[in-house]
Design a protein around this motif. Structure first.
Motif, mmCIF file in Angstrom:
data_model
loop_
_atom_site.group_PDB
_atom_site.id
_atom_site.type_symbol
_atom_site.label_atom_id
_atom_site.label_comp_id
_atom_site.label_asym_id
_atom_site.label_seq_id
_atom_site.Cartn_x
_atom_site.Cartn_y
_atom_site.Cartn_z
ATOM 1 N N LEU A 36 29.953 54.699 35.196
ATOM 2 C CA LEU A 36 28.752 55.137 35.964
ATOM 3 C C LEU A 36 28.155 56.462 35.848
ATOM 4 O O LEU A 36 29.023 57.506 35.898
ATOM 5 C CB LEU A 36 28.946 54.645 37.347
ATOM 6 C CG LEU A 36 29.256 53.169 37.845
ATOM 7 C CD1 LEU A 36 29.196 52.886 39.192
ATOM 8 C CD2 LEU A 36 28.198 52.158 37.174
ATOM 9 N N VAL B 102 25.387 58.198 38.088
ATOM 10 C CA VAL B 102 24.261 57.953 39.386
ATOM 11 C C VAL B 102 23.586 59.153 39.612
ATOM 12 O O VAL B 102 24.167 60.232 39.911
ATOM 13 C CB VAL B 102 25.232 57.630 40.302
ATOM 14 C CG1 VAL B 102 24.228 57.010 41.780
ATOM 15 C CG2 VAL B 102 26.061 56.230 40.248
ATOM 16 N N THR C 274 18.077 56.134 44.035
ATOM 17 C CA THR C 274 19.449 56.528 42.928
ATOM 18 C C THR C 274 18.843 55.907 41.642
ATOM 19 O O THR C 274 18.027 54.818 41.473
ATOM 20 C CB THR C 274 20.804 55.933 43.526
ATOM 21 O OG1 THR C 274 20.664 54.408 43.008
ATOM 22 C CG2 THR C 274 21.150 56.283 44.816
ATOM 23 N N THR D 247 20.849 54.495 38.283
ATOM 24 C CA THR D 247 22.042 54.145 37.885
ATOM 25 C C THR D 247 22.172 53.847 36.626
ATOM 26 O O THR D 247 21.608 52.704 36.295
ATOM 27 C CB THR D 247 23.065 53.147 38.743
ATOM 28 O OG1 THR D 247 22.905 53.528 40.186
ATOM 29 C CG2 THR D 247 24.294 52.937 38.446
#
Length: 585
Positions: free
Chosen positions: A107, A109, A122, A124
């Protein structure tokens, strides 16, 4: 700002947005956005490819839909960090696809900010790392296995520098050769440890490998200072400089003493087994699952009258032609690697090399060797057994016949004795005596397995007279057939009973003479036997014939086709008996 300038800026902005959308949609990674409380606000094509959900299935839904339950707290922590403006990079975790699979993801983010700089969501980026993780795990596992295998193998590593003559070795190598840690190892040290019988050959092979640049692979012996003779396996390859010149060799040594000891034991065991196989009474034949003969022992070659070279490579049906199929002796679909019996012993027909046949007992055992099924057949020539069984069958049939005849004789004796005896006590005495006479004849026959009875032995057994002064027997040695012995024995018993009651055997001075000879009456001589009593009480002609006399006269006539004539002379009884076909009765 003029309308033209504003339109130009809007066009530039739309173009930039379109470019970003195209980049997002073209990405293989999942690119999504969420609110700070985890609600999905955008879902890329990459996200659909990775997780399986369409945009309309995820937009407006909580992102925890693709997060394992045990990782929900982890996601909450990431959202909290994003809310404080942090960026979460290179974070490895797990996600769940629409079909329920768990996949590894990496990930990135980042916080989304408005024009005022406030974080409102966010962004991602998730990359599927499942295959990479699996490859890394496999690589790490492979390296670990190689490392453990090298450690477990006990291999000693060495490198020989051809310019200096020095050999760089590890601790395992030093222990293997019995070389102290402070000793510098060179070619001479190595050569000194070699077994004298292997030294020159090994040095020659090493020189050949250096000149040809080939791989060096040898098994040899060394003399360990403490452990004595040890077997080592050596594997090495040449080392070259950038110009291709051979500068030395590097490789490993493994102690294979235990393996060599085991191989020697196996060789001895195989030699022992081969001696057992060759010395076996039964024939032992080995063939493949297609019936091709691979080996046969001496007993099998002798049994079939063929040299091994004439049979090996041929189909086993040349020896046992009536096997219904070339592999009917094997279980269907069997793939066992252990020896096992695949069928009970059965009878088959064997064929001699000259074409004649004979009966065999066949036992089958199947084994697997190096992926190939082999069949071991144990064969035994049962010709003698079959002949014995046939003889036993004939003997049993004959015994059944004789038992029936004996019972018929007993029945006739009982009926005639009862008809001619009014006193029950006299009946019991007479009948018991006749049964005992029958039993004595059977005892003699049993001693000779019912093949026949010697005539003189039958006379003495029936009369139970001891001492040659009282009884004299004169005549050639004659073997009576069982049927003749039984009926002649009964007649002799009746004559003896009468002699004890009324004749020569009643008094001590009485005498009995039994003589016989073979009278020539053509191709088949007849047995003629004469009974003469003397020295006993005076004899007179009886007024009637008792059952004993009838048994003597009629028994020989009806049972043997012979004759018996009795004369009651004053000096004693004389009986002449004639038995034709006495050899075949």
């Amino acid at each position: 700002m003029s309308k033209t300038a504003r339109a130009s800026e809007e066009l530039i902005a739309e173009t930039a947005i379109a470019r970003l959308v195209a980049i997002v949609e073209a990405s293989e990674d999942s690119i999504t956005s969420e609110t700070l409380d985890g609600i999905v606000t955008s879902w890329s094509e990459g996200a659909t490819r990775i997780f399986g959900y369409m945009p309309d299935e995820m937009i407006g839904q909580p992102i925890t839909r693709i997060i394992p339950m045990e990782l929900h707290a982890e996601e909450a922590n990431i959202l909290a960090r994003i809310g404080h403006g942090e960026r979460v990079a290179h974070y490895e975790t797990l996600r769940i696809t629409k079909d329920g699979r768990r996949i590894d993801v990496l990930l990135q983010v980042s916080p989304l900010r408005d024009k005022s700089g406030n974080v409102f969501g966010t962004s991602t980026i998730a990359r599927d790392t499942t295959e990479r993780k699996a490859a890394d795990d496999a690589l790490n596992a492979g390296e670990a296995r190689l490392r453990h295998a090298l450690e477990a193998s006990g291999a000693g590593v060495w490198t020989w520098d051809g310019d200096t003559g020095l050999i760089t070795v590890d601790e395992v190598y030093r222990a293997m050769y019995g070389i102290a840690p402070d000793v510098t190892v060179d070619f001479k040290i190595w050569e000194a440890r070699l077994h004298p019988d292997d030294r020159e050959t090994l040095k020659q092979r090493a020189e050949e490998c250096l000149h040809s640049g080939s791989q060096w692979r040898e098994e040899f012996r060394i003399l360990h200072p403490q452990l004595g003779t040890r077997w080592l396996a050596g594997l090495g390859r040449v080392v070259r400089d950038p110009n291709g010149r051979v500068t030395g060799m590097t490789g490993i040594n493994i102690d294979i003493t235990a393996q060599k000891t085991a191989e020697s034991a196996v060789a001895e065991r195989e030699a022992h087994l081969m001696a057992v196989v060759e010395g076996a009474i039964d024939g032992i034949i080995t063939f493949g699952d297609d019936g091709t003969v691979l080996s046969l022992n001496t007993a099998a070659a002798t049994m079939f009258g063929a040299a091994p070279n004439d049979v090996i490579g041929q189909n086993v049906r040349m020896l046992m032609p009536h096997l219904s199929a070339q592999n009917d002796f094997l279980p269907k679909g069997s793939s066992t690697t252990e020896a096992k019996t695949t069928g009970i012993i059965r009878e088959v027909v064997g064929r001699h090399w000259d074409g004649s046949t004979f009966p065999l007992d066949l036992g089958i055992t199947e084994v697997s060797r190096e992926g190939q099924r082999l069949v071991i057949a144990i064969v035994r020539d049962i010709t003698e057994r079959k002949q014995t069984e046939e003889t036993q069958r004939l003997l049993i049939d004959e015994l059944n016949h004789r038992v029936k005849n004996t019972l018929a004789t007993v029945q006739a004796m009982a009926e005639q004795t009862l008809q001619n005896t009014r006193d029950p006590t006299h009946f019991v005495e007479s009948f018991r005596g006749r049964l005992q006479a029958l039993s004595r004849a059977h005892n003699l026959l049993t001693q000779k397995t019912w093949t026949g009875v010697d005539l003189e032995s039958l006379i003495r057994e029936q009369l139970l007279v001891s001492g040659s002064q009282i009884l004299t027997c004169t005549g050639p040695k004659i073997e009576l057939k069982p049927r003749v012995a039984v009926h002649l024995g009964l007649a002799l018993h009746e004559l003896g009973t009468n002699a004890r009651k009324y004749g020569a055997l009643k008094v001590p001075e009485g005498r009995l003479s039994v003589t016989w000879h073979l009278a020539d009456h053509g191709a088949d001589p007849e047995l003629e036997l004469t009974w003469v009593e003397s020295g006993g009480p005076a004899v007179s002609q009886p007024t009637d014939h008792g059952f004993g006399t009838l048994l003597i006269e009629r028994g020989l006539k009806h049972s043997l086709g012979g004759e018996a004539h009795m004369k009651f002379m004053p000096t004693g009884v004389i009986c002449k008996m004639r038995v034709p076909h006495w050899r075949s009765q």
